[in-house]
Design a protein around this motif. Structure first.
Motif, PDB file in Angstrom:
ATOM      1  N   GLU A  89       0.826  -1.207   0.000  1.00  0.00           N
ATOM      2  CA  GLU A  89       0.000   0.000   0.000  1.00  0.00           C
ATOM      3  C   GLU A  89       0.862   1.259   0.000  1.00  0.00           C
ATOM      4  OE1 GLU A  89      -2.536  -0.835   3.290  1.00  0.00           O
ATOM      5  OE2 GLU A  89      -3.875  -2.125   2.100  1.00  0.00           O
ATOM      6  N   VAL A  90       2.001   1.217   0.674  1.00  0.00           N
ATOM      7  CA  VAL A  90       2.935   2.349   0.610  1.00  0.00           C
ATOM      8  C   VAL A  90       3.476   2.501  -0.812  1.00  0.00           C
ATOM      9  CG1 VAL A  90       5.206   3.161   1.368  1.00  0.00           C
ATOM     10  CG2 VAL A  90       3.570   2.298   3.045  1.00  0.00           C
ATOM     11  N   ALA A  91       3.773   1.376  -1.470  1.00  0.00           N
ATOM     12  CA  ALA A  91       4.264   1.432  -2.846  1.00  0.00           C
ATOM     13  C   ALA A  91       3.245   2.074  -3.781  1.00  0.00           C
ATOM     14  CB  ALA A  91       4.617   0.027  -3.339  1.00  0.00           C
ATOM     15  N   ALA A  92       1.958   1.978  -3.433  1.00  0.00           N
ATOM     16  CA  ALA A  92       0.903   2.509  -4.294  1.00  0.00           C
ATOM     17  C   ALA A  92       0.635   3.988  -4.068  1.00  0.00           C
ATOM     18  CB  ALA A  92      -0.386   1.716  -4.076  1.00  0.00           C
ATOM     19  N   THR A  93       1.338   4.616  -3.144  1.00  0.00           N
ATOM     20  CA  THR A  93       1.110   6.034  -2.869  1.00  0.00           C
ATOM     21  C   THR A  93       1.987   6.898  -3.774  1.00  0.00           C
ATOM     22  OG1 THR A  93       2.802   6.063  -1.124  1.00  0.00           O
ATOM     23  CG2 THR A  93       0.535   5.552  -0.463  1.00  0.00           C
ATOM     24  N   GLY A  94       1.705   8.182  -3.776  1.00  0.00           N
ATOM     25  CA  GLY A  94       2.566   9.128  -4.474  1.00  0.00           C
ATOM     26  C   GLY A  94       2.038   9.620  -5.802  1.00  0.00           C
ATOM     27  N   GLN A  95       0.933   9.058  -6.280  1.00  0.00           N
ATOM     28  CA  GLN A  95       0.337   9.512  -7.533  1.00  0.00           C
ATOM     29  C   GLN A  95      -1.127   9.857  -7.259  1.00  0.00           C
ATOM     30  OE1 GLN A  95       2.011   9.944 -10.336  1.00  0.00           O
ATOM     31  NE2 GLN A  95       3.914   8.908  -9.792  1.00  0.00           N
ATOM     32  N   SER A  96      -1.502  11.082  -7.508  1.00  0.00           N
ATOM     33  CA  SER A  96      -2.851  11.548  -7.204  1.00  0.00           C
ATOM     34  C   SER A  96      -3.894  10.826  -8.058  1.00  0.00           C
ATOM     35  CB  SER A  96      -2.938  13.059  -7.448  1.00  0.00           C
ATOM     36  OG  SER A  96      -4.241  13.535  -7.215  1.00  0.00           O
ATOM     37  N   GLY A  97      -5.001  10.459  -7.419  1.00  0.00           N
ATOM     38  CA  GLY A  97      -6.123   9.876  -8.139  1.00  0.00           C
ATOM     39  C   GLY A  97      -6.027   8.395  -8.385  1.00  0.00           C
ATOM     40  N   ALA A 148       0.199   7.550 -14.721  1.00  0.00           N
ATOM     41  CA  ALA A 148       0.466   7.467 -13.288  1.00  0.00           C
ATOM     42  C   ALA A 148       0.020   6.119 -12.732  1.00  0.00           C
ATOM     43  CB  ALA A 148      -0.237   8.612 -12.552  1.00  0.00           C
ATOM     44  N   ALA A 149      -1.107   5.606 -13.226  1.00  0.00           N
ATOM     45  CA  ALA A 149      -1.568   4.282 -12.781  1.00  0.00           C
ATOM     46  C   ALA A 149      -0.567   3.203 -13.174  1.00  0.00           C
ATOM     47  CB  ALA A 149      -2.943   3.981 -13.375  1.00  0.00           C
TER      48      ALA A 149
END
Length: 355
Positions: free
Chosen positions: A137-145, A265-266
């Motif tokens: 879940e931390v790896a999935a952060t950092g890109q809005s939306g 970003a996705a």
């Protein structure tokens, strides 16, 4: 502006092209600039907006940029991408500038050469620990939306598996989708060898007793005859329902909006999750058909209109305000022995050569 030396640049670009793509084709070329790097599409422009082919190209671009950023950090560099920098040059997907201000390399670096698509039928447990789930879940952060979701609750998993069955069955029932599916498989290299582009059959996880039948199914007359007996329904179960039902985890990358930059970003988020999962020793298989075929433009790319409507409505009910872009299963499994290859780096160069 500090520039990578020849060794650093080569290392970064080799890492970049190790990113996943839908059919093991990166349709890009690198072009060296005096002050950075451009990434060009090999076609004059991306596929039409609203369709799943464009989405797949953009997800692949995002994964490539993430690998580039991870590799840059290994050399103390930061890769700063600007997407679609020149409206007059549609083939220019991204311009990358470098800065030498990254003292700590990403721990995901070591996972780039280890990452693979694992299509073995059975993914084992045990389920992730709370700490492992937090890592992803931390790896999935950092890109809005962009949101990482887990579809492990029995009720929602049943609903999603029904959508996946329908989408996978269509890949064997609709001639154009069947052609898309099998055109990427390089039967010419046999079951024991790899290939630089396309998918070697040995990487597909097909059980040995089923290989001859699978090879026959690439011929549409054979597939059409089998479908008269309901083969596409059975194949939907085998290709999607059963492997996901057996896997400890079913995940989803969803996004808000449909801007190209958000899709890129996705792709970056998905690659980070995949690399983080690889570091934890997990196998992962992307299974995006049920998300892709729900796109409005999919009907222009041979997806039946009734299937597209059913999928789109179901996802709207499940994910109000968001849309799915990538489904995947996650668990423990032995590595696939036959892996996809890549062309030499020179294949990806345009303009100034990089070796």
């Amino acid at each position: 502006m500090p520039h990578p030396d020849a060794h650093e640049l080569r290392t970064m670009l080799l890492a970049a092209v190790q990113a996943p793509s839908a059919d093991n084709h990166h349709r890009i070329r690198f072009h060296a600039l005096a002050d950075g790097l451009e990434i060009h599409a090999t076609a004059a422009e991306l596929p039409a907006a609203g369709g799943y082919r464009r989405l797949l190209d953009l997800l692949s671009l995002g994964a490539l940029l993430e690998n580039l950023a991870v590799a840059a950090s290994h050399h103390g560099l930061t890769a700063r991408p600007t997407l679609f920098p020149d409206p007059a040059r549609a083939q220019v997907l991204c311009r990358v500038a470098w800065s030498r201000d990254n003292p700590a390399g990403s721990p995901l670096w070591e996972a780039i050469p280890q990452r693979q698509t694992n299509r073995r039928l059975v993914f084992r447990g045990p389920p992730m620990t709370a700490e492992q789930r937090h890592t992803l879940e931390v790896a999935a952060t950092g890109q809005s939306g962009i949101t990482l979701m887990w579809l492990d609750a029995p009720r929602i998993r049943r609903r999603v598996l029904a959508l996946m069955r329908q989408a996978e069955a269509a890949r064997f029932r609709v001639p154009a989708l069947h052609q898309d599916l099998f055109s990427a498989v390089r039967f010419d290299v046999g079951w024991q060898s790899t290939c630089e582009q396309g998918l070697p059959p040995g990487a597909l996880g097909v059980e040995r007793p089923l290989r001859a039948g699978f090879a026959l199914m690439r011929h549409w007359p054979v597939m059409r005859a089998m479908n008269l007996l309901g083969a596409h329904h059975l194949l939907g179960l085998r290709a999607a329902d059963l492997p996901c039902r057996l896997a400890p985890h079913l995940g989803l990358i969803a996004l808000e909006g449909d801007a190209d930059a958000t899709v890129v970003a996705a792709g970056r988020v998905f690659e980070r999750v995949w690399l983080a999962a690889t570091r934890l020793g997990y196998a992962l298989q992307p299974m995006p058909a049920a998300a892709l075929y729900a796109m409005a433009g999919a009907v222009l790319e041979s997806v039946p209109a009734d299937l597209q409507r059913r999928l789109a409505q179901a996802w709207q009910d499940l994910l109000p305000g968001r849309r799915p872009v990538m489904l995947f299963r996650l668990g423990r499994a032995d590595p696939i022995v036959v892996r996809t290859g890549r062309p030499p780096l020179a294949h990806y160069w345009s303009g100034q050569a990089g070796g």
